[in-house]
Design a protein around this motif. Structure first.
Motif, PDB file in Angstrom:
ATOM      1  N   PRO A   6      88.603  84.237  75.118  1.00 11.94           N
ATOM      2  CA  PRO A   6      89.970  84.407  75.612  1.00 11.94           C
ATOM      3  C   PRO A   6      90.224  83.813  76.996  1.00 11.94           C
ATOM      4  O   PRO A   6      91.328  83.340  77.274  1.00 11.94           O
ATOM      5  CB  PRO A   6      90.145  85.933  75.633  1.00 11.94           C
ATOM      6  CG  PRO A   6      89.173  86.443  74.616  1.00 11.94           C
ATOM      7  CD  PRO A   6      88.006  85.528  74.686  1.00 11.94           C
ATOM      8  N   ASP A   7      89.204  83.803  77.845  1.00 12.98           N
ATOM      9  CA  ASP A   7      89.437  83.340  79.209  1.00 12.98           C
ATOM     10  C   ASP A   7      89.629  81.832  79.311  1.00 12.98           C
ATOM     11  O   ASP A   7      90.101  81.336  80.327  1.00 12.98           O
ATOM     12  CB  ASP A   7      88.286  83.767  80.135  1.00 12.98           C
ATOM     13  CG  ASP A   7      86.938  83.178  79.724  1.00 12.98           C
ATOM     14  OD1 ASP A   7      86.609  83.239  78.524  1.00 12.98           O
ATOM     15  OD2 ASP A   7      86.218  82.669  80.601  1.00 12.98           O
ATOM     16  N   SER A  13     100.958  84.578  82.822  1.00 13.78           N
ATOM     17  CA  SER A  13      99.523  84.302  82.782  1.00 13.78           C
ATOM     18  C   SER A  13      99.100  83.630  81.479  1.00 13.78           C
ATOM     19  O   SER A  13      97.964  83.178  81.344  1.00 13.78           O
ATOM     20  CB  SER A  13      98.725  85.594  82.976  1.00 13.78           C
ATOM     21  OG  SER A  13      98.894  86.467  81.863  1.00 13.78           O
ATOM     22  N   ARG A  14     100.017  83.581  80.493  1.00 13.16           N
ATOM     23  CA  ARG A  14      99.718  82.948  79.208  1.00 13.16           C
ATOM     24  C   ARG A  14     100.860  81.999  78.861  1.00 13.16           C
ATOM     25  O   ARG A  14     102.026  82.349  78.965  1.00 13.16           O
ATOM     26  CB  ARG A  14      99.578  83.990  78.094  1.00 13.16           C
ATOM     27  CG  ARG A  14      98.421  84.954  78.298  1.00 13.16           C
ATOM     28  CD  ARG A  14      98.386  86.005  77.200  1.00 13.16           C
ATOM     29  NE  ARG A  14      98.207  85.410  75.890  1.00 13.16           N
ATOM     30  CZ  ARG A  14      97.024  85.124  75.360  1.00 13.16           C
ATOM     31  NH1 ARG A  14      95.925  85.366  76.043  1.00 13.16           N
ATOM     32  NH2 ARG A  14      96.930  84.617  74.150  1.00 13.16           N
ATOM     33  N   ASN A  15     100.512  80.803  78.435  1.00 13.74           N
ATOM     34  CA  ASN A  15     101.513  79.824  78.044  1.00 13.74           C
ATOM     35  C   ASN A  15     102.061  80.204  76.673  1.00 13.74           C
ATOM     36  O   ASN A  15     101.322  80.176  75.688  1.00 13.74           O
ATOM     37  CB  ASN A  15     100.866  78.431  77.997  1.00 13.74           C
ATOM     38  CG  ASN A  15     101.870  77.329  77.732  1.00 13.74           C
ATOM     39  OD1 ASN A  15     102.822  77.517  76.978  1.00 13.74           O
ATOM     40  ND2 ASN A  15     101.658  76.188  78.331  1.00 13.74           N
ATOM     41  N   PRO A  16     103.338  80.570  76.576  1.00 15.23           N
ATOM     42  CA  PRO A  16     103.858  81.026  75.282  1.00 15.23           C
ATOM     43  C   PRO A  16     103.833  79.943  74.211  1.00 15.23           C
ATOM     44  O   PRO A  16     103.695  80.259  73.023  1.00 15.23           O
ATOM     45  CB  PRO A  16     105.286  81.475  75.611  1.00 15.23           C
ATOM     46  CG  PRO A  16     105.633  80.772  76.879  1.00 15.23           C
ATOM     47  CD  PRO A  16     104.359  80.645  77.637  1.00 15.23           C
ATOM     48  N   ASP A  74     104.896  86.207  79.431  1.00 20.35           N
ATOM     49  CA  ASP A  74     103.850  86.534  80.397  1.00 20.35           C
ATOM     50  C   ASP A  74     103.427  85.259  81.118  1.00 20.35           C
ATOM     51  O   ASP A  74     102.934  84.325  80.478  1.00 20.35           O
ATOM     52  CB  ASP A  74     102.658  87.151  79.667  1.00 20.35           C
ATOM     53  CG  ASP A  74     101.529  87.568  80.605  1.00 20.35           C
ATOM     54  OD1 ASP A  74     101.594  87.220  81.795  1.00 20.35           O
ATOM     55  OD2 ASP A  74     100.597  88.227  80.133  1.00 20.35           O
ATOM     56  N   ALA A 129      93.424  78.785  76.275  1.00 19.63           N
ATOM     57  CA  ALA A 129      94.691  78.057  76.383  1.00 19.63           C
ATOM     58  C   ALA A 129      94.463  76.570  76.596  1.00 19.63           C
ATOM     59  O   ALA A 129      93.513  76.161  77.262  1.00 19.63           O
ATOM     60  CB  ALA A 129      95.522  78.619  77.531  1.00 19.63           C
ATOM     61  N   THR A 175     100.359  80.051  72.830  1.00 17.97           N
ATOM     62  CA  THR A 175     100.217  81.248  72.003  1.00 17.97           C
ATOM     63  C   THR A 175     100.887  81.059  70.652  1.00 17.97           C
ATOM     64  O   THR A 175     100.343  81.437  69.612  1.00 17.97           O
ATOM     65  CB  THR A 175     100.827  82.465  72.725  1.00 17.97           C
ATOM     66  OG1 THR A 175     100.173  82.646  73.987  1.00 17.97           O
ATOM     67  CG2 THR A 175     100.660  83.731  71.903  1.00 17.97           C
TER      68      THR A 175
END
Length: 223
Positions: free
Chosen positions: A102-103, A204-207, A202, A106, A210
């Motif tokens: 997960p880290d 911190s996460r690229n939608p 969010d 992306a 995702t």
């Protein structure tokens, strides 16, 4: 530094097959905004060539004689979070992106050597990787459909078309051009996709990343 130099995407190719490696060098080198700064054939050579700051994108074959490109990419990304990763494989192994830690999950892209070796697809994937976007192999996406009962299956036909193009690394402008709709309409469809898939904004996460991975996760071979 000139504006053109500032926009140049530096690429390191790690591919063990000499003929295919030469093809990658020639194809990428033919793009005016891409420069191949190193081209090697092993994990060890790739790790040396991809020292911090040396490249913007690593093009990595998954199967290498002294290891694999996925493990190399994970190691590189943990030290260089902004490094774009484009994986290549002779096998249709796109779902390997779902198993990334997960880290570092992306911004990875995947192309099959057997289905997406044309110049435009390859160069577009490198550009997308340099910008932190995910590109999934367009030919492989043509062979899948939403799984019954999945969130992706609840998308409208237009939303699904937009999601497929988004997952191929296209910008809103590129999606609009492909579907002959306005960029505003594209964004409206993307907002609807995010709502249906339960994707929030969010920071911190690229939608977009995702959403691309959800497409990969919730589709299967066309029966």
């Amino acid at each position: 530094m000139s504006d053109s130099a500032a926009r140049t995407t530096r690429v390191v190719v790690v591919e063990d097959q000499p003929l295919f490696r030469s093809m990658l060098e020639l194809t990428l080198g033919g793009a005016p905004d891409v420069r191949v700064v190193a081209s090697v054939g092993t994990v060890k050579e790739g790790a040396a060539a991809l020292r911090p700051g040396a490249a913007d994108v690593a093009v990595l074959d998954i199967d290498l004689p002294d290891g694999n490109g996925i493990a190399l990419g994970v190691t590189l990304r943990r030290h260089q979070p902004d490094l774009g990763i484009l994986l290549l494989s002779a096998h249709d192994a796109m779902d390997l992106l779902l198993d990334l830690p997960p880290d570092v999950a992306a911004g990875w892209s995947y192309l099959s050597k057997t289905s997406s070796t044309d110049a435009s697809t390859l160069v577009a994937a490198v550009r997308a990787a340099a910008e932190g976007r995910t590109t999934l192999d367009p030919a492989l996406l043509d062979r899948v459909a939403p799984r019954a009962g999945s969130a992706v299956s609840r998308l409208t036909d237009r939303q699904y078309a937009v999601l497929r193009l988004l997952a191929q690394g296209l910008s809103n402008a590129g999606i609009g051009e492909a579907l002959r709709i306005t960029e505003k309409s594209v964004q409206n469809h993307i907002n609807g996709i995010y709502a249906t898939l339960g994707i929030d904004a969010d920071p911190s996460r690229n939608p977009r990343v995702t959403a691309a991975l959800r497409l990969l996760e919730e589709t299967g071979p066309v029966s």
